[in-house]
Design a protein around this motif. Structure first.
Motif, PDB file in Angstrom:
ATOM      1  N   LEU A  45      32.496  38.594  37.256  1.00 43.01           N
ATOM      2  CA  LEU A  45      33.427  39.305  38.127  1.00 43.01           C
ATOM      3  C   LEU A  45      34.827  38.707  38.033  1.00 43.01           C
ATOM      4  CD1 LEU A  45      34.001  41.315  40.487  1.00 43.01           C
ATOM      5  CD2 LEU A  45      33.340  39.469  42.041  1.00 43.01           C
ATOM      6  N   VAL A  46      34.916  37.384  38.097  1.00 41.01           N
ATOM      7  CA  VAL A  46      36.215  36.713  38.073  1.00 41.01           C
ATOM      8  C   VAL A  46      36.914  36.918  36.731  1.00 41.01           C
ATOM      9  CG1 VAL A  46      37.384  34.481  38.203  1.00 41.01           C
ATOM     10  CG2 VAL A  46      35.509  35.001  39.781  1.00 41.01           C
ATOM     11  N   PHE A  47      36.166  36.849  35.646  1.00 41.90           N
ATOM     12  CA  PHE A  47      36.770  37.001  34.325  1.00 41.90           C
ATOM     13  C   PHE A  47      37.394  38.385  34.137  1.00 41.90           C
ATOM     14  CE2 PHE A  47      33.626  33.732  32.331  1.00 41.90           C
ATOM     15  CZ  PHE A  47      34.261  32.721  33.030  1.00 41.90           C
ATOM     16  N   ARG A  48      36.901  39.368  34.889  1.00 44.66           N
ATOM     17  CA  ARG A  48      37.414  40.728  34.769  1.00 44.66           C
ATOM     18  C   ARG A  48      38.483  41.052  35.818  1.00 44.66           C
ATOM     19  NH1 ARG A  48      31.377  43.383  34.317  1.00 44.66           N
ATOM     20  NH2 ARG A  48      30.915  42.724  32.172  1.00 44.66           N
ATOM     21  N   ALA A  49      38.674  40.161  36.775  1.00 43.66           N
ATOM     22  CA  ALA A  49      39.597  40.434  37.887  1.00 43.66           C
ATOM     23  C   ALA A  49      41.019  40.035  37.507  1.00 43.66           C
ATOM     24  CB  ALA A  49      39.138  39.673  39.137  1.00 43.66           C
ATOM     25  N   ARG A  50      41.849  41.006  37.223  1.00 39.31           N
ATOM     26  CA  ARG A  50      43.216  40.722  36.801  1.00 39.31           C
ATOM     27  C   ARG A  50      44.066  40.146  37.932  1.00 39.31           C
ATOM     28  NH1 ARG A  50      44.737  46.042  33.083  1.00 39.31           N
ATOM     29  NH2 ARG A  50      43.053  45.749  31.513  1.00 39.31           N
ATOM     30  N   SER A  51      43.672  40.397  39.175  1.00 44.51           N
ATOM     31  CA  SER A  51      44.475  39.924  40.301  1.00 44.51           C
ATOM     32  C   SER A  51      44.241  38.452  40.616  1.00 44.51           C
ATOM     33  CB  SER A  51      44.183  40.765  41.548  1.00 44.51           C
ATOM     34  OG  SER A  51      42.822  40.671  41.917  1.00 44.51           O
ATOM     35  N   LEU A  52      43.218  37.839  40.006  1.00 48.31           N
ATOM     36  CA  LEU A  52      42.947  36.422  40.232  1.00 48.31           C
ATOM     37  C   LEU A  52      43.559  35.623  39.080  1.00 48.31           C
ATOM     38  CD1 LEU A  52      39.225  36.566  41.437  1.00 48.31           C
ATOM     39  CD2 LEU A  52      41.263  36.167  42.831  1.00 48.31           C
ATOM     40  N   VAL A  53      44.633  34.919  39.392  1.00 45.46           N
ATOM     41  CA  VAL A  53      45.364  34.169  38.376  1.00 45.46           C
ATOM     42  C   VAL A  53      44.561  32.950  37.932  1.00 45.46           C
ATOM     43  CG1 VAL A  53      47.493  32.909  37.898  1.00 45.46           C
ATOM     44  CG2 VAL A  53      47.549  34.927  39.371  1.00 45.46           C
ATOM     45  N   ALA A  54      44.612  32.640  36.643  1.00 47.29           N
ATOM     46  CA  ALA A  54      43.935  31.455  36.115  1.00 47.29           C
ATOM     47  C   ALA A  54      44.735  30.217  36.482  1.00 47.29           C
ATOM     48  CB  ALA A  54      43.781  31.565  34.601  1.00 47.29           C
ATOM     49  N   SER A  55      44.380  29.617  37.623  1.00 51.06           N
ATOM     50  CA  SER A  55      45.125  28.474  38.142  1.00 51.06           C
ATOM     51  C   SER A  55      44.201  27.631  39.009  1.00 51.06           C
ATOM     52  CB  SER A  55      46.323  28.967  38.967  1.00 51.06           C
ATOM     53  OG  SER A  55      46.838  27.935  39.784  1.00 51.06           O
ATOM     54  N   TRP A  56      44.482  26.329  39.076  1.00 49.84           N
ATOM     55  CA  TRP A  56      43.695  25.463  39.965  1.00 49.84           C
ATOM     56  C   TRP A  56      43.966  25.802  41.431  1.00 49.84           C
ATOM     57  CZ3 TRP A  56      39.561  23.100  38.526  1.00 49.84           C
ATOM     58  CH2 TRP A  56      39.422  22.599  37.228  1.00 49.84           C
ATOM     59  N   ASP A  57      45.001  26.605  41.699  1.00 49.01           N
ATOM     60  CA  ASP A  57      45.259  27.056  43.080  1.00 49.01           C
ATOM     61  C   ASP A  57      44.262  28.133  43.501  1.00 49.01           C
ATOM     62  OD1 ASP A  57      47.410  25.354  43.426  1.00 49.01           O
ATOM     63  OD2 ASP A  57      48.891  26.833  42.772  1.00 49.01           O
ATOM     64  N   VAL A  58      43.609  28.767  42.534  1.00 46.13           N
ATOM     65  CA  VAL A  58      42.604  29.795  42.825  1.00 46.13           C
ATOM     66  C   VAL A  58      41.227  29.137  42.706  1.00 46.13           C
ATOM     67  CG1 VAL A  58      41.608  32.001  42.124  1.00 46.13           C
ATOM     68  CG2 VAL A  58      44.082  31.648  41.981  1.00 46.13           C
ATOM     69  N   THR A  59      40.701  28.703  43.839  1.00 49.84           N
ATOM     70  CA  THR A  59      39.405  28.040  43.858  1.00 49.84           C
ATOM     71  C   THR A  59      38.353  28.997  44.412  1.00 49.84           C
ATOM     72  OG1 THR A  59      39.513  27.126  46.108  1.00 49.84           O
ATOM     73  CG2 THR A  59      40.647  25.895  44.353  1.00 49.84           C
ATOM     74  N   SER A  60      37.193  28.460  44.700  1.00 47.05           N
ATOM     75  CA  SER A  60      36.108  29.289  45.238  1.00 47.05           C
ATOM     76  C   SER A  60      36.459  29.906  46.589  1.00 47.05           C
ATOM     77  CB  SER A  60      34.824  28.462  45.364  1.00 47.05           C
ATOM     78  OG  SER A  60      35.040  27.286  46.114  1.00 47.05           O
ATOM     79  N   ASP A  61      37.433  29.337  47.310  1.00 48.82           N
ATOM     80  CA  ASP A  61      37.852  29.923  48.595  1.00 48.82           C
ATOM     81  C   ASP A  61      38.423  31.324  48.389  1.00 48.82           C
ATOM     82  OD1 ASP A  61      37.191  27.550  49.948  1.00 48.82           O
ATOM     83  OD2 ASP A  61      39.217  26.743  49.733  1.00 48.82           O
ATOM     84  N   SER A  62      39.448  31.407  47.541  1.00 48.51           N
ATOM     85  CA  SER A  62      40.086  32.709  47.320  1.00 48.51           C
ATOM     86  C   SER A  62      39.188  33.636  46.513  1.00 48.51           C
ATOM     87  CB  SER A  62      41.455  32.541  46.646  1.00 48.51           C
ATOM     88  OG  SER A  62      41.389  31.661  45.559  1.00 48.51           O
ATOM     89  N   ILE A  63      38.328  33.074  45.650  1.00 51.36           N
ATOM     90  CA  ILE A  63      37.371  33.909  44.926  1.00 51.36           C
ATOM     91  C   ILE A  63      36.374  34.530  45.898  1.00 51.36           C
ATOM     92  CG2 ILE A  63      35.441  33.855  43.288  1.00 51.36           C
ATOM     93  CD1 ILE A  63      37.094  31.786  41.683  1.00 51.36           C
TER      94      ILE A  63
END
Length: 223
Positions: free
Chosen positions: A109-127
């Motif tokens: 799901l995450v790999f296909r989600a364009r709105s989730l930026v590849a960054s250490w700021d995007v952790t399991s919380d925002s996912i």
């Protein structure tokens, strides 16, 4: 979906605590539609260490960390009695309501989600918030190893105070990493999600949140 629960990987440092929490999840899932999103924990920490040594690109390191979430999810699936495992929201929808809690392995799901930026700021919380938003969940519960969001780091600052309630926009204005990641408030605002941050060392608090009862923790209002 009644609730999405994110289980922080930090709770794995104390196996009896994590086992007790997983048993409680199984109990509260009866009569509810509940999905668990795993944290990264020590699996993601390995990636952080490798990233520090090799200077990986953000795209690679983020995907490696998300795969760590899958690994922790498989661990949780072995500890939660009677749970089911899903790798997509479609499968989650088919399994939810069966009286069994569903553990989502989020990498696909995450790999296909364009709105989730590849960054250490995007952790399991925002996912987890993204998953809750996509599923139309009534509540997002972030289960961690502290009582909620504090004015400082309670592990190093004895004067840090628990914030019982705040708005997502207010949290966004803080602009600092707390017990939740920096991107979380943006996702909460985007989907209008109600979020609770509670301590997994007290499993009953999760049940209290799901039952709509007041408990120790932080309530983040989507405004």
């Amino acid at each position: 979906m009644d609730a999405v629960i994110k289980v922080g990987g930090s709770l794995a440092v104390d196996p009896p605590v994590l086992r007790a929490l997983c048993v409680e999840f199984s109990r509260v899932a009866v009569g509810c539609r509940v999905v668990v999103v795993p944290g990264g924990g020590e699996f993601a920490d390995v990636v952080r260490d490798v990233d520090a040594r090799f200077g990986l690109g953000s795209w690679v390191s983020h995907r490696m960390a998300v795969l760590g979430m899958d690994q922790f999810g498989l661990l949780l699936s072995d500890l939660i009695p009677g749970c089911r495992v899903a790798c997509s929201l479609g499968v989650v929808g088919g399994l939810a309501g069966s009286g069994r809690l569903v553990v989502l392995l989020p990498s696909k799901l995450v790999f296909r989600a364009r709105s989730l930026v590849a960054s250490w700021d995007v952790t399991s919380d925002s996912i987890a918030a993204y998953v809750a938003g996509r599923l139309g969940a009534g509540k997002l519960v972030l289960v961690t190893d502290v009582d909620g969001v504090f004015t400082g780091d309670p592990k190093v600052d004895a004067g840090a105070e628990l914030v019982e309630e705040l708005s997502a926009s207010g949290l966004l204005e803080w602009g600092v990493r707390t017990s939740v990641d920096l991107v979380l408030p943006r996702v909460l605002l985007k989907f209008g999600l109600e979020c609770f941050v509670v301590n997994g060392y007290f499993p009953e608090r999760v049940a209290q949140v799901l039952a709509g009862k007041k408990t120790v923790g932080t309530h983040i209002i989507p405004k």
